[in-house]
Design a protein around this motif. Structure first.
Motif, short mmCIF file in Angstrom:
data_model
loop_
_atom_site.label_atom_id
_atom_site.label_comp_id
_atom_site.label_asym_id
_atom_site.label_seq_id
_atom_site.Cartn_x
_atom_site.Cartn_y
_atom_site.Cartn_z
N HIS A 131 0.78 -1.28 -0.08
CA HIS A 131 -0.11 -0.14 -0.02
C HIS A 131 0.72 1.26 -0.04
O HIS A 131 2.03 1.15 0.33
CB HIS A 131 -0.92 -0.06 1.15
N ASP A 135 5.61 4.95 4.58
CA ASP A 135 6.96 3.88 5.00
C ASP A 135 7.17 2.67 4.20
O ASP A 135 8.08 1.66 4.51
CB ASP A 135 6.57 3.40 6.58
N HIS A 136 6.40 2.57 3.17
CA HIS A 136 6.42 1.66 2.29
C HIS A 136 6.91 2.13 0.75
O HIS A 136 7.09 0.92 -0.17
CB HIS A 136 5.30 0.73 1.99
N ASP A 226 0.49 -4.35 5.82
CA ASP A 226 -0.15 -3.93 7.17
C ASP A 226 -1.34 -4.42 7.49
O ASP A 226 -2.32 -3.44 8.04
CB ASP A 226 -0.06 -2.02 7.04
N HIS A 271 5.95 -5.41 10.30
CA HIS A 271 6.53 -4.29 11.22
C HIS A 271 6.79 -5.00 12.24
O HIS A 271 7.12 -4.19 13.30
CB HIS A 271 5.31 -3.58 11.36
#
Ligand SMILES: [Zn+2]
Length: 287
Positions: A131, A135-136, A226, A271
């Motif tokens: 997504h 942070d990706h 996530d 994570h």
């Protein structure tokens, strides 16, 4: 299917020649062309100063350390990179994020980890991003030679006028557009052999997806995106306050838990710092 790059062809020829001659490759390289291999990379550190953002009403005000992970799947038909982490330039000192709700840093640059296995981003054929939260997508532009595999709903959000409203940072993926993106309508079997399959799991964002792998020796592994951020949220099915759609999220969780049951897959939470401590990272690999 894209043409293999000259270096990939040379590598395949070398591996074939080595197999014929009975040579064994270096310990950090796959030894047979038919192998599918999975490399795991450290792609940053995330300190959440109030973990109840991920678990509304629970552990309010408590901080929690999360890790951030990226992956490379090397398949005889091409390379797929999965998620691109925090940008290397955050460095070890890191940056504050969302008015201090998060501190994000990079202690092991992805560039160095890729060098350790002799791979450059330019030679990767496919990029899958679970997504488009920043942070990706941190290092996504390095991979703009690749074809981006993205759900239609995520494409609409990420490349529309309101990307920031979804928590996306369009500058981080400005190397992509409609021309080098393949828009997906649900699950997608990347190499057509059932070994590397993108699963549509909307809810965290409009077009969130995760990756199902079936490796020759290590077996079935699901890379979570996530869908969950850490193990207790998986156990309690807690939905972060900032998810796009709670009901969609719960439905996606249910579908993936059924897949875990029916396939016997391990579910790797990208994570989850404690879980990742037991996972081999590059230059080691799974096959
Ligand atoms: Zn994330």
């Amino acid at each position: 299917m894209k043409q293999k790059t000259p270096s990939a062809v040379l590598a395949a020829l070398w591996i074939s020649a080595a197999a014929v001659l009975g040579l064994s490759a270096c310990a950090t390289q796959p030894t047979q062309e038919s192998d599918i291999t999975l490399y795991v990379f450290h792609c940053g550190n995330i300190e959440s100063r109030d973990v109840s953002l991920f678990s509304p009403g629970v552990n309010q005000g408590q901080s929690k350390q999360l890790t951030n992970s990226c992956y490379l799947i090397r398949h005889p038909q091409g390379d797929l990179f999965w998620d691109t982490g925090l940008p290397d330039h955050f460095g070890p000192d890191g940056v504050e994020f969302m008015d201090g709700a998060f501190h994000m840093s990079v202690t092991e640059p992805l560039q160095d980890q890729l060098k350790s296995i002799g791979v450059t981003p330019e030679e990767i054929e496919w990029l899958g991003i679970s997504h488009f939260h920043s942070d990706h997508t941190g290092n996504a532009n390095w991979f703009s030679n690749a074809t981006l595999l993205i759900q239609e709903a995520e494409f609409t959000a990420a490349f529309g006028d309101n990307a920031h409203q979804y928590g996306f940072d369009p500058d981080s993926y400005s190397g992509f557009n409609a021309n080098n993106s393949k828009r997906l309508q649900g699950d997608y079997d990347v190499f057509g052999d059932g070994r590397v399959v993108i699963k549509s799991t909307p809810g965290h964002t409009p077009g969130h997806q995760l990756l199902y792998l079936d490796l020759p020796q290590s077996g079935r592994i699901i890379l979570s995106g996530d869908l969950y951020h850490f193990t207790s949220n998986r156990e309690q099915r807690r939905v972060p306050a900032f998810n796009f759609d709670k009901q969609q999220t719960l439905h996606s969780m249910e579908q993936i838990e059924q897949l875990v049951q029916s396939s016997g897959a391990q579910l790797w939470i990208q994570h989850d710092k404690e879980q990742n401590a037991d996972i081999k990272h590059a230059p080691e690999f799974y096959r």
